[in-house]
Design a protein around this motif. Structure first.
Motif, PDB file in Angstrom:
ATOM      1  N   SER A 257       0.824  -1.217   0.000  1.00 47.58           N
ATOM      2  CA  SER A 257       0.000   0.000   0.000  1.00 47.58           C
ATOM      3  C   SER A 257       0.855   1.262   0.000  1.00 47.58           C
ATOM      4  O   SER A 257       0.342   2.359  -0.231  1.00 47.58           O
ATOM      5  CB  SER A 257      -0.935   0.006   1.217  1.00 47.58           C
ATOM      6  N   HIS A 258       2.145   1.103   0.237  1.00 47.69           N
ATOM      7  CA  HIS A 258       3.062   2.243   0.227  1.00 47.69           C
ATOM      8  C   HIS A 258       3.690   2.359  -1.159  1.00 47.69           C
ATOM      9  O   HIS A 258       4.417   1.459  -1.588  1.00 47.69           O
ATOM     10  CB  HIS A 258       4.143   2.062   1.293  1.00 47.69           C
ATOM     11  N   PRO A 259       3.438   3.437  -1.874  1.00 42.62           N
ATOM     12  CA  PRO A 259       3.881   3.538  -3.274  1.00 42.62           C
ATOM     13  C   PRO A 259       5.391   3.590  -3.452  1.00 42.62           C
ATOM     14  O   PRO A 259       5.888   3.400  -4.561  1.00 42.62           O
ATOM     15  CB  PRO A 259       3.229   4.843  -3.751  1.00 42.62           C
ATOM     16  N   ASN A 260       6.117   3.826  -2.369  1.00 43.91           N
ATOM     17  CA  ASN A 260       7.573   3.917  -2.449  1.00 43.91           C
ATOM     18  C   ASN A 260       8.251   2.603  -2.088  1.00 43.91           C
ATOM     19  O   ASN A 260       9.438   2.574  -1.784  1.00 43.91           O
ATOM     20  CB  ASN A 260       8.075   5.013  -1.503  1.00 43.91           C
ATOM     21  N   LEU A 261       7.511   1.499  -2.149  1.00 41.25           N
ATOM     22  CA  LEU A 261       8.053   0.205  -1.758  1.00 41.25           C
ATOM     23  C   LEU A 261       8.066  -0.746  -2.952  1.00 41.25           C
ATOM     24  O   LEU A 261       7.087  -0.838  -3.691  1.00 41.25           O
ATOM     25  CB  LEU A 261       7.226  -0.376  -0.611  1.00 41.25           C
ATOM     26  N   TYR A 262       9.189  -1.454  -3.119  1.00 39.08           N
ATOM     27  CA  TYR A 262       9.422  -2.325  -4.273  1.00 39.08           C
ATOM     28  C   TYR A 262       9.775  -3.730  -3.793  1.00 39.08           C
ATOM     29  O   TYR A 262      10.249  -3.920  -2.676  1.00 39.08           O
ATOM     30  CB  TYR A 262      10.573  -1.781  -5.126  1.00 39.08           C
ATOM     31  N   MET A 263       9.582  -4.715  -4.672  1.00 40.04           N
ATOM     32  CA  MET A 263       9.890  -6.105  -4.332  1.00 40.04           C
ATOM     33  C   MET A 263      10.798  -6.727  -5.391  1.00 40.04           C
ATOM     34  O   MET A 263      10.511  -6.664  -6.590  1.00 40.04           O
ATOM     35  CB  MET A 263       8.606  -6.931  -4.232  1.00 40.04           C
ATOM     36  N   LYS A 264      11.880  -7.353  -4.922  1.00 35.68           N
ATOM     37  CA  LYS A 264      12.782  -8.059  -5.828  1.00 35.68           C
ATOM     38  C   LYS A 264      12.317  -9.494  -6.053  1.00 35.68           C
ATOM     39  O   LYS A 264      12.002 -10.210  -5.097  1.00 35.68           O
ATOM     40  CB  LYS A 264      14.205  -8.087  -5.258  1.00 35.68           C
ATOM     41  N   LEU A 265      12.306  -9.892  -7.315  1.00 35.94           N
ATOM     42  CA  LEU A 265      12.102 -11.295  -7.673  1.00 35.94           C
ATOM     43  C   LEU A 265      13.478 -11.947  -7.644  1.00 35.94           C
ATOM     44  O   LEU A 265      14.182 -12.021  -8.646  1.00 35.94           O
ATOM     45  CB  LEU A 265      11.469 -11.412  -9.062  1.00 35.94           C
ATOM     46  N   SER A 266      13.867 -12.395  -6.480  1.00 33.42           N
ATOM     47  CA  SER A 266      15.225 -12.905  -6.282  1.00 33.42           C
ATOM     48  C   SER A 266      15.226 -13.880  -5.115  1.00 33.42           C
ATOM     49  O   SER A 266      14.283 -13.942  -4.329  1.00 33.42           O
ATOM     50  CB  SER A 266      16.188 -11.743  -5.983  1.00 33.42           C
ATOM     51  N   GLY A 267      16.309 -14.649  -5.008  1.00 33.63           N
ATOM     52  CA  GLY A 267      16.549 -15.460  -3.830  1.00 33.63           C
ATOM     53  C   GLY A 267      15.742 -16.733  -3.693  1.00 33.63           C
ATOM     54  O   GLY A 267      15.977 -17.513  -2.763  1.00 33.63           O
ATOM     55  N   ALA A 268      14.801 -16.990  -4.588  1.00 33.66           N
ATOM     56  CA  ALA A 268      13.880 -18.113  -4.387  1.00 33.66           C
ATOM     57  C   ALA A 268      14.556 -19.477  -4.498  1.00 33.66           C
ATOM     58  O   ALA A 268      14.076 -20.452  -3.911  1.00 33.66           O
ATOM     59  CB  ALA A 268      12.722 -18.027  -5.381  1.00 33.66           C
ATOM     60  N   LEU A 269      15.655 -19.565  -5.231  1.00 38.43           N
ATOM     61  CA  LEU A 269      16.303 -20.866  -5.406  1.00 38.43           C
ATOM     62  C   LEU A 269      16.808 -21.443  -4.084  1.00 38.43           C
ATOM     63  O   LEU A 269      17.057 -22.647  -3.990  1.00 38.43           O
ATOM     64  CB  LEU A 269      17.474 -20.751  -6.395  1.00 38.43           C
ATOM     65  N   ASN A 270      16.937 -20.599  -3.069  1.00 37.08           N
ATOM     66  CA  ASN A 270      17.441 -21.070  -1.772  1.00 37.08           C
ATOM     67  C   ASN A 270      16.342 -21.370  -0.762  1.00 37.08           C
ATOM     68  O   ASN A 270      16.647 -21.759   0.369  1.00 37.08           O
ATOM     69  CB  ASN A 270      18.385 -20.021  -1.173  1.00 37.08           C
ATOM     70  N   GLU A 271      15.077 -21.200  -1.142  1.00 39.38           N
ATOM     71  CA  GLU A 271      14.006 -21.314  -0.153  1.00 39.38           C
ATOM     72  C   GLU A 271      13.255 -22.640  -0.197  1.00 39.38           C
ATOM     73  O   GLU A 271      12.190 -22.771   0.400  1.00 39.38           O
ATOM     74  CB  GLU A 271      13.040 -20.135  -0.306  1.00 39.38           C
ATOM     75  N   PHE A 272      13.810 -23.632  -0.907  1.00 36.41           N
ATOM     76  CA  PHE A 272      13.206 -24.965  -0.920  1.00 36.41           C
ATOM     77  C   PHE A 272      13.822 -25.866   0.146  1.00 36.41           C
ATOM     78  O   PHE A 272      13.389 -26.993   0.342  1.00 36.41           O
ATOM     79  CB  PHE A 272      13.347 -25.600  -2.305  1.00 36.41           C
ATOM     80  N   SER A 273      14.843 -25.373   0.808  1.00 32.60           N
ATOM     81  CA  SER A 273      15.505 -26.121   1.880  1.00 32.60           C
ATOM     82  C   SER A 273      14.495 -26.480   2.980  1.00 32.60           C
ATOM     83  O   SER A 273      13.617 -25.674   3.302  1.00 32.60           O
ATOM     84  CB  SER A 273      16.626 -25.257   2.463  1.00 32.60           C
ATOM     85  N   PRO A 274      14.563 -27.695   3.533  1.00 31.23           N
ATOM     86  CA  PRO A 274      15.620 -28.701   3.405  1.00 31.23           C
ATOM     87  C   PRO A 274      15.473 -29.619   2.195  1.00 31.23           C
ATOM     88  O   PRO A 274      16.252 -30.563   2.050  1.00 31.23           O
ATOM     89  CB  PRO A 274      15.470 -29.500   4.701  1.00 31.23           C
ATOM     90  N   ASN A 275      14.490 -29.378   1.338  1.00 32.52           N
ATOM     91  CA  ASN A 275      14.326 -30.194   0.140  1.00 32.52           C
ATOM     92  C   ASN A 275      15.223 -29.676  -0.979  1.00 32.52           C
ATOM     93  O   ASN A 275      15.808 -28.597  -0.885  1.00 32.52           O
ATOM     94  CB  ASN A 275      12.863 -30.174  -0.312  1.00 32.52           C
ATOM     95  N   GLN A 276      15.295 -30.425  -2.061  1.00 29.98           N
ATOM     96  CA  GLN A 276      16.041 -29.995  -3.231  1.00 29.98           C
ATOM     97  C   GLN A 276      15.211 -28.994  -4.037  1.00 29.98           C
ATOM     98  O   GLN A 276      13.988 -29.127  -4.149  1.00 29.98           O
ATOM     99  CB  GLN A 276      16.385 -31.203  -4.116  1.00 29.98           C
ATOM    100  N   THR A 277      15.864 -27.999  -4.591  1.00 33.33           N
ATOM    101  CA  THR A 277      15.181 -27.057  -5.472  1.00 33.33           C
ATOM    102  C   THR A 277      14.817 -27.774  -6.768  1.00 33.33           C
ATOM    103  O   THR A 277      15.668 -28.452  -7.358  1.00 33.33           O
ATOM    104  CB  THR A 277      16.091 -25.861  -5.785  1.00 33.33           C
ATOM    105  N   PRO A 278      13.565 -27.671  -7.222  1.00 33.07           N
ATOM    106  CA  PRO A 278      13.168 -28.363  -8.457  1.00 33.07           C
ATOM    107  C   PRO A 278      14.061 -27.977  -9.632  1.00 33.07           C
ATOM    108  O   PRO A 278      14.278 -26.788  -9.882  1.00 33.07           O
ATOM    109  CB  PRO A 278      11.730 -27.884  -8.677  1.00 33.07           C
ATOM    110  N   PRO A 279      14.574 -28.952 -10.370  1.00 34.83           N
ATOM    111  CA  PRO A 279      15.490 -28.662 -11.473  1.00 34.83           C
ATOM    112  C   PRO A 279      14.798 -28.385 -12.800  1.00 34.83           C
ATOM    113  O   PRO A 279      15.466 -28.176 -13.809  1.00 34.83           O
ATOM    114  CB  PRO A 279      16.325 -29.945 -11.560  1.00 34.83           C
TER     115      PRO A 279
END
Length: 363
Positions: A257-279
């Protein structure tokens, strides 16, 4: 179809001289990232992708500090305070010296860069001790300007003070520190140019409360600062039944809701832990799409930005050191295509949003 011109909004670099636990506390002996990762290594990792980045934004690498706060008595003389702060922040200041060499082209052996490579660093997001008193914060900024020099200081487009790896209570305590907010406003809103503040929190390991705390930080700070959220705030992608999903959605809705705030599409490859990241793209998009769709719905293409998180993407990435950067590009491109984004919207995701959030200009 290959994406348009890419401005990679999130990469990390370090020379061969900064690969021990006294340079980065997280570089434990034998950790595979504990080796030189310079622009030359970044080039090797991006070379096989259909499109190479036109430029990148460097993000600080969480350099070692010997204690959470410097032991500097208030009654010390100004020069004594300066010397003690300089000693306490030895590793972060060494990081700035490295960045100066990259930007000016005065590179050394082990920097992992050639003379002109630093020109592709379109912006630098650096660390500063936002939690200390305003007096010490100003002293640190003075030291930072001196170490960076005019040319590299002019390339600083933002700051980051990591909140991930801390309990929700600790994050609340940091954000509740009045100096933290004041120092953000001092350097990101009231300085000689407007600079962004990157926010790194870990909903996966530290809990969604940390994301909710960031919402309070943004509300306290006001609309004079551009906030850039890293890595989707690191949701738990290891299971489709993550119990924090609804709270994560609500917190991001509040933040968006804050117009001065942005989101990066990044880092997701590390968030499947403790499982393997889908190849493969089918499986990884099946897991990611609910999160990416929520981000797009709330932020829109003009406030989301591609970032690779190189070389940290290699921790969980399934394609090896020479393949993970390109794999993440393919994943994001497939999702963008599936959502039916216009060519203009794609340009924002791949680079124009980063240029806007960090006020970089042309890249």
């Amino acid at each position: 179809m290959a994406p348009p011109k890419i401005l990679d909004s999130h990469i990390h670099l370090w020379p061969s001289t900064a690969t021990s636990s006294t340079d980065h506390a997280w570089m434990t002996p034998g950790f595979f990232l504990a080796k030189q990762h310079g622009i030359q290594e970044y080039d090797a990792a991006t070379r096989s992708a259909p499109v190479q980045p036109a430029g990148f934004v460097y993000v600080e690498t969480d350099r070692y500090i010997p204690s959470s706060t410097p032991d500097i008595p208030a009654e010390d003389a100004p020069e004594a305070k300066r010397e003690k702060l300089k000693s306490w922040a030895k590793a972060p200041l060494a990081e700035l010296a490295y960045l100066r060499r990259l930007v000016t082209g005065e590179v050394q052996e082990g920097d992992g860069a050639g003379e002109g490579d630093g020109q592709r660093a379109k912006g630098l997001v650096v660390w500063a001790p936002f939690h200390v008193s305003g007096e010490l914060f100003e002293v640190y900024l003075e030291l930072a300007r001196e170490v960076l020099g005019q040319q590299a200081w002019g390339r600083v487009v933002g700051f980051r003070y990591l909140l991930q790896g801390r309990s929700a209570e600790e994050v609340k305590g940091i954000i509740g520190n009045a100096w933290f907010v004041k120092n953000i406003k001092t350097v990101c809103e009231k300085g000689e140019r407007r600079r962004a503040f990157d926010v790194g929190v870990d909903a996966h390991r530290d809990g969604v409360e940390t994301v909710e705390a960031v919402a309070r930080l943004v509300e306290q700070t006001g609309e004079g600062v551009n906030f850039v959220l890293n890595h989707l705030c690191k949701p738990d992608l290891s299971t489709p039944e993550w119990g924090g999903f609804e709270r994560w959605k609500t917190a991001l809705g509040r933040l968006s809701s804050h117009p001065n705030l942005y989101m990066k599409l990044s880092g997701a490859l590390n968030e499947f832990s403790p499982n393997q990241t889908p190849p493969n793209k089918v499986d990884i998009l099946k897991a990611l799409t609910p999160y990416l769709d929520h981000v797009l719905q709330n932020f829109g293409a003009h406030r989301i930005l591609f970032g690779s998180d190189w070389p940290v993407c290699n921790v969980g990435g399934p394609k090896g050191e020479q393949g993970n950067w390109g794999y993440w590009v393919e994943v994001v491109e497939s999702w963008v295509k599936e959502k039916g984004l216009s060519e203009g919207e794609k340009e924002w995701v791949w680079g124009k949003t980063a240029a806007s959030a960090y006020e970089i200009g042309e890249f």
